[in-house]
Design a protein around this motif. Structure first.
Motif: not given
Length: 140
Positions: A70-89
């Motif tokens: 829910e937290r990521y969904y509500l801030s989807l346009e800002k992509k706050p999770h991108f760096d962590g996702y890319a780093r841990r992929n």
């Protein structure tokens, strides 16, 4: 986790023009190994969050997943999770088979994650970005 896949996410949706009409998200999480262990075909790539006898609260795990989603969904346009996702992929620097409709249609090395979250894959024909389909890690 420790170089092994412990979860997977499958998203399917319908796009009309530039509008997403709907998306369906499925999440699979290996909490423990199946009795007898993982099948031989995946035992070298599949892992589990908890070992034999480890205690965990499944309701807390599901609650955490949903609250974070829910937290990521509500801030989807800002992509706050991108760096962590890319780093841990776990796919970065791995060789993969590219699968469409259940059949391997190519292979390559995952070299990154693009800003639109597609996989950047280096193939014999050059770099491609995969935003749909499936990949399977190759043993090399």
């Amino acid at each position: 986790l420790d170089g092994k896949k412990v979860c997977g996410i499958l998203t399917e949706g319908k796009v009309s023009g530039d509008k997403l009409e709907y998306a369906i998200l499925g999440i699979g999480l290996n909490l423990t190994e199946p009795s007898g262990g993982f099948d031989a075909s995946i035992k070298n790539i599949a892992g589990a969050l908890f070992g034999d006898g480890e205690v965990f609260d499944i309701e807390e795990i599901v609650s955490d997943i949903l609250l974070n989603f829910e937290r990521y969904y509500l801030s989807l346009e800002k992509k706050p999770h991108f760096d962590g996702y890319a780093r841990r992929n776990m796919l970065i620097e791995r060789y993969v088979d590219i699968i469409r409709c259940g059949e391997a249609v190519g292979e390559g090395k995952v070299i990154g994650i693009a800003e639109d979250f597609s996989l950047e894959v280096l193939t014999d024909s050059g770099k491609i970005n995969l935003s749909t389909g499936e990949v399977s890690v190759k043993a090399k």
